[in-house]
Design an enzyme around this catalytic site. Structure first.
Site, PDB file in Angstrom:
ATOM      1  N   SER A 142       0.801  -1.181   0.018  1.00 26.07           N
ATOM      2  CA  SER A 142      -0.134   0.023   0.067  1.00 26.07           C
ATOM      3  C   SER A 142       0.891   1.346   0.136  1.00 26.07           C
ATOM      4  O   SER A 142       1.960   1.162   0.436  1.00 26.07           O
ATOM      5  CB  SER A 142      -0.849  -0.009   1.268  1.00 26.07           C
ATOM      6  N   TYR A 155      -2.214  -0.672  10.308  1.00 22.45           N
ATOM      7  CA  TYR A 155      -2.381  -0.882   8.962  1.00 22.45           C
ATOM      8  C   TYR A 155      -1.095  -0.360   8.364  1.00 22.45           C
ATOM      9  O   TYR A 155      -0.332  -1.072   7.648  1.00 22.45           O
ATOM     10  CB  TYR A 155      -3.494  -0.247   8.146  1.00 22.45           C
TER      11      TYR A 155
END
Length: 254
Positions: A142, A155
């Site tokens: 990501s 995350y």
């Protein structure tokens, strides 16, 4: 060119393929005649009938290493090879309040799924790729692996860890013909992000930061995955390919 980018008959395992990006990757790669093993705890979308022979669904919790060993062995015994692993499975639990401490429960689950589960899968698939001294592992990381984002430390940490896990495994296993690379999506329109996408203010802010002026669609990841799964990338390992519409390099200065 067709042979260079061919994934025909390649045996590809995709984790978290029950919905979202994983599902779209399974369908998209199957269209190019790959043999897809979709792993997930729950499957919410039906496989197109014309691709049913190419996509095999297996219910599996990737945080259960014993189960991973059983599933990967079963696939190898049947197919006699595993060519590609796409570590796509992921969860995200953002804290909704600015001054709220992050939940320990959410931290543990995020790290277990996004990082430890991907380690289990990579560690296991390498055993089978070594038999042919060939293989490609693709981690779906990501832009959160590069940049700090608010109220979601688990995350950020998990994706940054997955990025570096990929580089560490590339260092260890490339001499045996196993390549490991990372694909880092930007803001994509998926089941996970649907609530935020529907928020006009939030959606607009993300579009304005993205040079191409839009959110990504899951299909935008199919090409990069084909590239890293095929012989077209046979001399590439340990790299980060950001599919983010230009988010990371946008300084905001026009």
């Amino acid at each position: 060119m067709e042979n260079l980018f061919s994934i025909e008959d390649k045996v590809i395992i995709i984790t978290g393929a029950g919905r979202g990006i994983g599902y779209q990757l399974a369908v998209g790669l199957a269209k190019y005649s790959a043999i897809i093993y979709s792993l997930d705890k729950k499957f919410t979308k039906k496989i197109p009938k014309n691709l049913s022979a190419n996509i095999i669904e297996i219910k599996c919790d990737i945080t259960d290493y014993k189960k991973i060993k059983q599933v990967f062995k079963k696939i190898f015994v049947k197919e006699k090879r595993i060519d590609v692993l796409i570590n796509n499975a992921g969860v995200s639990f953002a804290s909704q309040k600015k001054n709220q401490s992050y939940s320990e429960k959410d931290w543990i689950e995020t790290i277990n799924v996004n990082l430890t589960g991907s380690f289990y899968c990579s560690n296991e698939v390498i055993k089978y790729m070594l038999k042919r001294r060939n293989g490609s592992i693709i981690n779906i990381t990501s832009i959160h692996a590069e940049l700090g984002f608010p109220r979601n430390p688990a995350y950020n940490a998990s994706k940054g860890g997955l990025k570096m896990l990929g580089k560490a495994f590339a260092k260890d296993w490339s001499k045996f013909g196993i390549r490991v690379n990372n694909i880092g999506p930007g803001y994509f329109r998926t089941d996970m992000t649907s609530k935020r996408f529907k928020n006009k203010k939030y959606r607009s802010e993300r579009e304005n930061q993205t040079l191409l002026g839009r959110w990504g669609e899951p299909d935008d990841l199919i090409g990069p995955c084909i590239f890293l799964a095929s012989d077209a990338s046979r001399y590439i390992t340990g790299q980060d390919l950001y599919v983010d519409g230009g988010w990371i390099i946008n300084s905001g200065i026009s």
